[in-house]
Design an enzyme around this catalytic site. Structure first.
Site, PDB file in Angstrom:
ATOM      1  N   CYS A 107       0.826  -1.193   0.000  1.00  9.88           N
ATOM      2  CA  CYS A 107       0.000   0.000   0.000  1.00  9.88           C
ATOM      3  C   CYS A 107       0.861   1.242   0.000  1.00  9.88           C
ATOM      4  CB  CYS A 107      -0.869   0.052   1.248  1.00  9.88           C
ATOM      5  SG  CYS A 107      -1.889  -1.401   1.486  1.00  9.88           S
ATOM      6  N   GLY A 119       0.382   0.221  -5.087  1.00 11.30           N
ATOM      7  CA  GLY A 119      -0.930  -0.413  -5.014  1.00 11.30           C
ATOM      8  C   GLY A 119      -1.802   0.014  -6.165  1.00 11.30           C
ATOM      9  N   ASN A 143      -0.511   1.042   5.956  1.00 13.45           N
ATOM     10  CA  ASN A 143       0.393   0.272   5.107  1.00 13.45           C
ATOM     11  C   ASN A 143       1.149  -0.672   6.033  1.00 13.45           C
ATOM     12  OD1 ASN A 143       3.562   1.038   3.463  1.00 13.45           O
ATOM     13  ND2 ASN A 143       2.231  -0.711   3.190  1.00 13.45           N
ATOM     14  N   GLY A 144       0.950  -1.957   5.810  1.00 13.86           N
ATOM     15  CA  GLY A 144       1.636  -2.929   6.658  1.00 13.86           C
ATOM     16  C   GLY A 144       0.751  -4.125   6.913  1.00 13.86           C
ATOM     17  N   TYR A 162      12.807  -4.157  -4.513  1.00 13.68           N
ATOM     18  CA  TYR A 162      11.739  -4.163  -5.502  1.00 13.68           C
ATOM     19  C   TYR A 162      10.666  -3.082  -5.336  1.00 13.68           C
ATOM     20  CZ  TYR A 162       7.522  -5.560  -7.965  1.00 13.68           C
ATOM     21  OH  TYR A 162       6.405  -5.543  -8.751  1.00 13.68           O
TER      22      TYR A 162
END
Ligand code: 5GP
Ligand code: MG
Length: 467
Positions: free
Chosen positions: A9, A35, A109-110, A249
Site C-alpha cells: 500500500c 498499489g 500500510n503494513g 523491488y
C-alpha cells in the site's frame, strides 16, 4: 498476472493546504506502484469528513468532479493492491468511522501479526466488523478506548497490536502519522509552504514540488493540528527492522527511504551481483522495469554492454481482457516482447530483481530462447526467497515460493536457463549498509523479527479472507 505478491500500500497526507484533496490525488499518483487495486481520499473541512474510494487506478477513481466533493485543508489518501478474495470495495481505504468523539479516517500500510487474536476478542465483546482487513481492528480498539483525546486513544490501541504499520489518521481537527517501532515500512515528512505532508516515499513530494524534511522515525508519532507539528515516542523502543525488499523491488528508484536513495542501492546490488556471479555473455539484458537499476550495476561491474533486449508495453491495465482460447494465450507476451534481431546468436545475461514463483521467469527465458539466444545466464539481485512475509508484503504461501522447496540448480532447470546466480545474503547486507539501521531479511532467512502467536504463519495469510 504472475509473480505478484499480496498486499502492499501507499499513503499520502496533507495538513493545512486549501487544495488538500488535489495534492493528495497527485501524491497518490506518484505512489501508484505501491498499489493498483483501489484508491481513496478522505478530506476534512474542520466540520466533517468527506470520503471517496473506489476500485481502480488513481486516474480512474478520481475525476475533477469527485475531487471537488472533497473540500477542506487536510486530506489523507491510500492506494492498495491485494490478491483476489479480499479485492473488494469494503476493504479499500481510508476507512472512515463515526464514534463517540466524531469522525475518524484511517489509512494503513503494513500487516498486523496479532490482528486475528484481537479480532476474536473484540467480536466476543460485541464489536461488529465491516471489512475483512486487519486495519479495522485498530479502529475498534480506538473506539473502545476511554482516553479523552484521539492521540491517547491511538497510543493505547497501538500498544496492543503487533506487526508492521505505517498509519495515517484524520479527524476533523488533526492529522496523526505513526510508524511502528520496527520501522518495517518507510514513511516520510515533507513541507510545502505552510502545509505539512506525509508520504510512503519521497517521490510523492517531488511530483508536487514539496520539500522533503525528514523520515518519520520508527516508533514515532507525529501529530499535526492548529498548533503545528508535535512529535512523540510513545512505544518501547526496539532495534529497527526495515523491509529490505523495499530497496530490492517495492519502492520507486527515485525515492529516498531508510537513509538511502533506492536507485543507488539497487545499482550497488547489481555491482555486487557482478562480483559474485560474472557471466560469459555478449550482452546484459534487464527485465523491465524492475531489473533496470541492478542490470546497470551488473553491466558496469562485468564490463558486458547492457542492451534493451526486452520491451515492455506499459499500457496493460489490470482490466485487460484476455481473449479466450479461440485466439491464443498471450501469457507474459502481452507485457514483454524480445528484440529478436539483437538477441539472435548471442550469449545473454538476464538480470532481474527477484524470483518469487518462477512462473514469469520461466516464460521470459523461453521467449528469449525462442528469439535465438545461444546461452542464457540469469542473474538475480536478491537472495532466494524462501519464507513468506507477515509484515505487509503478504508473499505467496511458503509452498508457492519456488526457492522454499527447490535448489538453485533445480530452479535453473525449471526456468530453462543455462546458469542461474542469486546475490548472496552477505552481499545484500553489505550493499544496504547495516550501519544505516538494521533490516528485516526474513523472506530470505526465516529470521522473523517478531515472534508470532501459536498457529500463526501460513494460516494467517488467509484468515481475514475467509470470514
Ligand atoms: P516469477 O518469475 O517469480 O514468477 O516473477 C518474478 C518477477 O516478479 C520479478 O520480475 C519481480 O520483479 C516480480 N515481482 C516481485 N515481487 C512482485 C510484486 O509484489 N508484484 C509484482 N507485480 N511483481 C513482483
Ligand atoms: Mg519484475
Amino acid at each position: 498476472m504472475n509473480g505478484e505478491w499480496g498486499e502492499h500500500c501507499g499513503l499520502f497526507g496533507v495538513y493545512g493546504h486549501p487544495e488538500s484533496a488535489n495534492l493528495t490525488y497527485l501524491g497518490l499518483y506518484a505512489l501508484q506502484h505501491r498499489g493498483q487495486e483501489s484508491a481513496g481520499i478522505v478530506s476534512s473541512d474542520s466540520q466533517d469528513l468527506h470520503s471517496y474510494r473506489n476500485m481502480g487506478l488513481v486516474s480512474e477513481v478520481f475525476t475533477g468532479d469527485v475531487l471537488k466533493r472533497l473540500p477542506g485543508r487536510s486530506s489523507i489518501g491510500h492506494v492498495r493492491y491485494s490478491t483476489a478474495g479480499a479485492s473488494d470495495l469494503k476493504n479499500s481505504q481510508p476507512f472512515t468511522v463515526h464514534y463517540a468523539r466524531g469522525g475518524l479516517a484511517i489509512a494503513h500500510n503494513g500487516n498486523l501479526t496479532n490482528a486475528h487474536m484481537l479480532r476474536d476478542e473484540l467480536e466476543a465483546y460485541g464489536s461488529i466488523f465491516q471489512s475483512t482487513m486487519d486495519t479495522e481492528t485498530i479502529i475498534h480498539l480506538i473506539a473502545r478506548s476511554h482516553e479523552h483525546d484521539l492521540a491517547d486513544r491511538i497510543i493505547r490501541a497501538l500498544k496492543q497490536v503487533e506487526g508492521a504499520y505505517c498509519l495515517l489518521f484524520l479527524s476533523e481537527e488533526e492529522m496523526i502519522a505513526v510508524r511502528d517501532p520496527h520501522g518495517f515500512r518507510p514513511l516520510v515528512l515533507g513541507r510545502q509552504k505552510n502545509a505539512y505532508l506525509v508520504a510512503s516515499e519521497t517521490c510523492a513530494f517531488d511530483l508536487i514540488g514539496a520539500e522533503f524534511e525528514r523520515e518519520i522515525e520508527p516508533g514515532e508519532m507525529v501529530i499535526i493540528n492548529e498548533d503545528g507539528l508535535h512529535s512523540f515516542y510513545p512505544f518501547i523502543p526496539v532495534s529497527p527492522s526495515h523491509c529490505v525488499f523495499e530497496f530490492i523491488y517495492f519502492a520507486r528508484p527515485d525515492s529516498f527511504i531508510f537513509g538511502r536513495n533506492v536507485y543507488g542501492v539497487r545499482r550497488e546490488l547489481g555491482v555486487q551481483l557482478g562480483r559474485e556471479h560474472p557471466a560469459e555473455a555478449d550482452i546484459v539484458i534487464p527485465t523491465p522495469d524492475s531489473g533496470f537499476s541492478a542490470a546497470i550495476g551488473y553491466g558496469h561491474e562485468t564490463k558486458i554492454p547492457m542492451e534493451l533486449g526486452l520491451m515492455r508495453n506499459h499500457y496493460v491495465g489490470r482490466t485487460f481482457i484476455e481473449p479466450k482460447q479461440s485466439i491464443r494465450h498471450f501469457g507474459v507476451k502481452i507485457k514483454l516482447n524480445p528484440v529478436k534481431e539483437l538477441i539472435r546468436g548471442k550469449g545473454v545475461a538476464v538480470v532481474d530483481d527477484s524470483i518469487v514463483r518462477a512462473t514469469t521467469s520461466r516464460k521470459i527465458m523461453k521467449m528469449i530462447r525462442k528469439a535465438g539466444a545461444e546461452q542464457i545466464h540469469v542473474r538475480i539481485s536478491s537472495p532466494p526467497i524462501t519464507h513468506p512475509c507477515f509484515f505487509g508484503i503478504d508473499t505467496p504461501m511458503r509452498s508457492e515460493l519456488i526457492a522454499s522447496s527447490h535448489s538453485i540448480e533445480e530452479i535453473n532447470r525449471y526456468i530453462t536457463s543455462d546458469t542461474l546466480g542469486y546475490l548472496s545474503l552477505e552481499g545484500l547486507k553489505r550493499c544496504v549498509g547495516e550501519d544505516n539501521g538494521s533490516f528485516c531479511y526474513a523472506c530470505f532467512s526465516g529470521g522473523y523479527p517478531i515472534k508470532f502467536p501459536p498457529r500463526m504463519g501460513e494460516a494467517q495469510l488467509q484468515l481475514f479472507e475467509e470470514r
